[in-house]
Every structure is written in C-alpha cells, then in structure tokens.
Write a protein that holds these residues in place. Sequence first.
Motif, PDB file in Angstrom:
ATOM      1  N   PHE A   3      10.617  -3.855   1.129  1.00 27.08           N
ATOM      2  CA  PHE A   3      10.077  -2.909   0.156  1.00 27.08           C
ATOM      3  C   PHE A   3      10.001  -1.544   0.830  1.00 27.08           C
ATOM      4  O   PHE A   3       9.252  -1.363   1.793  1.00 27.08           O
ATOM      5  N   ALA A   4      10.774  -0.585   0.347  1.00 29.34           N
ATOM      6  CA  ALA A   4      10.675   0.774   0.880  1.00 29.34           C
ATOM      7  C   ALA A   4       9.529   1.503   0.197  1.00 29.34           C
ATOM      8  O   ALA A   4       9.407   1.479  -1.028  1.00 29.34           O
ATOM      9  N   HIS A   5       8.664   2.093   0.979  1.00 23.37           N
ATOM     10  CA  HIS A   5       7.534   2.933   0.551  1.00 23.37           C
ATOM     11  C   HIS A   5       6.276   2.127   0.222  1.00 23.37           C
ATOM     12  O   HIS A   5       5.359   2.082   1.017  1.00 23.37           O
ATOM     13  N   GLY A   6       6.178   1.540  -0.959  1.00 21.55           N
ATOM     14  CA  GLY A   6       4.945   0.848  -1.337  1.00 21.55           C
ATOM     15  C   GLY A   6       3.749   1.782  -1.439  1.00 21.55           C
ATOM     16  O   GLY A   6       2.600   1.357  -1.296  1.00 21.55           O
ATOM     17  N   THR A   7       4.034   3.033  -1.714  1.00 16.96           N
ATOM     18  CA  THR A   7       2.986   4.061  -1.685  1.00 16.96           C
ATOM     19  C   THR A   7       1.871   3.802  -2.693  1.00 16.96           C
ATOM     20  O   THR A   7       0.703   4.103  -2.422  1.00 16.96           O
ATOM     21  N   HIS A   8       2.244   3.244  -3.845  1.00 21.47           N
ATOM     22  CA  HIS A   8       1.249   3.052  -4.906  1.00 21.47           C
ATOM     23  C   HIS A   8       1.048   1.576  -5.250  1.00 21.47           C
ATOM     24  O   HIS A   8       0.801   1.235  -6.406  1.00 21.47           O
ATOM     25  N   LEU A   9       1.126   0.737  -4.241  1.00 24.42           N
ATOM     26  CA  LEU A   9       0.796  -0.668  -4.443  1.00 24.42           C
ATOM     27  C   LEU A   9      -0.719  -0.818  -4.559  1.00 24.42           C
ATOM     28  O   LEU A   9      -1.464  -0.347  -3.709  1.00 24.42           O
ATOM     29  N   GLY A  10      -1.172  -1.501  -5.597  1.00 24.23           N
ATOM     30  CA  GLY A  10      -2.595  -1.779  -5.747  1.00 24.23           C
ATOM     31  C   GLY A  10      -3.024  -2.943  -4.880  1.00 24.23           C
ATOM     32  O   GLY A  10      -2.200  -3.617  -4.247  1.00 24.23           O
ATOM     33  N   ASP A  11      -4.318  -3.207  -4.865  1.00 23.34           N
ATOM     34  CA  ASP A  11      -4.861  -4.246  -3.988  1.00 23.34           C
ATOM     35  C   ASP A  11      -4.281  -5.619  -4.300  1.00 23.34           C
ATOM     36  O   ASP A  11      -3.987  -6.406  -3.383  1.00 23.34           O
ATOM     37  N   ASP A  12      -4.112  -5.944  -5.580  1.00 25.74           N
ATOM     38  CA  ASP A  12      -3.553  -7.248  -5.932  1.00 25.74           C
ATOM     39  C   ASP A  12      -2.107  -7.362  -5.469  1.00 25.74           C
ATOM     40  O   ASP A  12      -1.691  -8.399  -4.932  1.00 25.74           O
TER      41      ASP A  12
END
Length: 440
Positions: A258-267
């Motif tokens: 996964f490139a970035h993942g900047t806005h991945l939420g906690d779930d």
Amino acid sequence: MGIVLRNAILVDIDPIAVEIGELRMDAGMIVARGKVQAHPGDEVIDCGGAVVMPGLVNGHTHLYSALAVGMPQPLRNPRNFLEILQRVWWRLDRALDERSNEMSATIGALEALKCGTTTLIDHHASPGAIEGSLDAIERGLERVGLRGVLCYEVTDRNGKQGRIQGLEENRRYLKKRGHGRDAHATSRFAGLVGAHASFTLEDETLDALAELAKEFSTGVHIHVAEDPCDEEASRREHQSGVMERLETHGIVNDRTIFAHGTHLGDDAIARVNAAGLSVAHNPRSNMNNAVGYTPVGKITAPIQLGTDGIGADMFTEEKTAWFKSRDTRAGIAPADVLKMLANSARRASKALGVTVGKIEAGAAADLIVTDYVPFTELNTANLAGHFIFAMGSQNVRHVIADGRLALRDRKVMTCDEPAIRWESVAISKSLWTRVEELPS
C-alpha cells in the motif's frame, strides 16, 4: 576479480549493528566478512576508517517523473490533490513515449546512484506507450547498474483498452522476469502487479489484478488512501470503504504494498496490521501534495520508506520521516526510521530472490563506502542518531552495485553521465512540448 574493503566501520541496519571489519566481494556477492584475505587480482580499497553500509532501497517511486524537474506549470493552478493529478501527473504520463520512458529511468537511476540508492521499487505509468514500457525502465536502470522491482500502473481512467494493455504489460514482464518457458529471471530485476488507486479502478479490474498476482505468486503495488478522495469515491460509487473494497476483491495479503495510507482510519489500520502487508511511507511527497501524514505510530505492519518520485535520496527521506514524526508527535523512536529502510530492503529481497540491504556472506554486493569518519562514538545504540543528525548523501564516496564499482570517488563508472545529461535535455524539452499540446 573481486573487491576487498579494509579499514572500515561496517554498519548494519537489519538488525542494527556496528563493528570494525573487512569485506570481500566476488561475482556480485559478498563472500567474506571479518578479517579477509585478498585473492590475486582483487582490488583492495582502504576505507580510511569510514562507514561502509548496505546500498539503500527506495520503497516506492515513480521514475517516469524524473524529467519533470523544471517543467512548465499548468495554466490553472491545482487547488487539491485530484487536480494535481489531473493537471500535472496525468498529463505528463500521457505524453511519455518509449524514448522518454527510458531516459526518465536513466536519469532517475543516476540520481539514485549518487545518493547510495542501489535498488528502486518503481511504479510506472505511460498510457500512450504501454507495451514494452517496463523493458524501457529496465534498460535505464541497467545502463546505470542498479536493481529494480517494476510494475505497470493499471487504471480504468483511460478506458477499457488502456486497462487491458496495462494488465498485459504486467503479465508480459512478470513472465519475462520469473515465470513461463521463455522466462529469464535475474536477481537484478523482478516484477509486481501495478495498480493506480481504488478510485480509478472498476470492480472487474480489481478482480483481474488479484488474479494476475495470484497466478504469478507476487503482490499488488497500489496507492491507497493518499487523499480523502479515494475513500469518498469508494463509498459514493461502491457503497464500501477502500479497505473493505480491496479486501473483497482479494487485493489485501502479505505480498501487497500500500503506497501512502495517509488517510487510513483506525479500523483500516487494524486490518492492515492483521494482513501484514507493507505500507510505503513517502513523507516529503505527502508534504508537497499537502495530503497529510501517514499514521506510522499506529501501524505495526512493515513500513517501508519511499520518495514517490521526489528523487531517490533515502538519507534525506529518513531525516524527513523522523522530523515529521516529531512534528506530529507520532510516538516512534529514531531506530524505527532505520527499520523503515530495512523493510524496503526486505520487500525488494522478497521480490528479487536475493538478499539486499544486509552485509553478510551470500548477500548481494550492493554497498556504500562513505567518507563519514565519526567524530563522536558510533555504536549500535546510537547509530540512528548518526543517521538522522550527521550522515547524509553528501558522504557517499563509492557505490558498489552487483559487485562492481558503479560510483568511484563520486564519478559514475557505468555509463557516460555527461553525454546522457545532454541527451536528456533534448528529450525532456520534447516531452514538455507534448505535455503542453495536450488538451487541459
């Protein structure tokens, strides 16, 4: 003929270790460490008490952007991330042809070499020149003497035919580099399955990507949650969050990047951690695009460090990763930044089938000989402090790539760098002209 390094401080980052020692390399591999014996014909290099360390790995980059330096700005200034893609990068990639693909990779590789980066995990896009494009990227890297883990960016934004061609380019290259009767796999190049992002991929395309990765026992390299638009589009058009959607279509596993993942939420982060996939952290690019900060303090899955196409200086990237983590109070330790570099090397090793990023017998002879002679004690406990606050790409003196001196006393030995740079100016001008001729 081999190479022997004497009078060196050997620095390992996986695991972190520091010791005074010697190395011998032959046939592209490290063959001995400790007190070594030179063989007749070996070149012996006195390192002068300076640090010797593994060549670095760029965990996520876009070599196709190398010729964008100085490119004319778009007529309308982008106001958000999606407009940056539409007005800059999607215009550039559409203007690329075979010649500019190869030159982009060559220039990107030259810049990487001088920074001590010897392997690049690249993510390529050239919608107007898809077939054979990964061979062009490979030629550029090979010209300089570096390794690459390559993929083509599949997307639906250029229509069904563009999607089919992108899938086929990945298939062709994967077969060439590891599978099938006509395969000629090497330890210098390998393939992954490339994908743009959920918001430009239809359901059937995600299924095809997962199937292709399964067929070739490799991973999918995809942009995820770089900007809120990714999640918003997924919920609007597919009634599902990005993470759930990728899981449903078989993209999420321990081979995936996964490139970035900047806005991945906690779930979503919990699911990433459970899957054990790799997250490529690109702090300078995220700052440049103003898209936010990857929550690295919450991620226990492997985090690898990349540049997202902003050069290949991993020394600068690891410093930025540290300073940004402090600025956001992410709660990581200095050694965690070195672990990101180590994880990039581990992921590349998994793809290439040879160990990079380690100084041990049997590992690839990809090494940096620096001119960094410590002015305070250097040991296992404080190595990260030296990396972050003192050592840098300015200290790269020699680079050994695949057992050859690719950079000697800061001079490129593998190709005619001045001639390449002159040629690149003409190619980049033509590329920029094609970009400006595209409809806005």
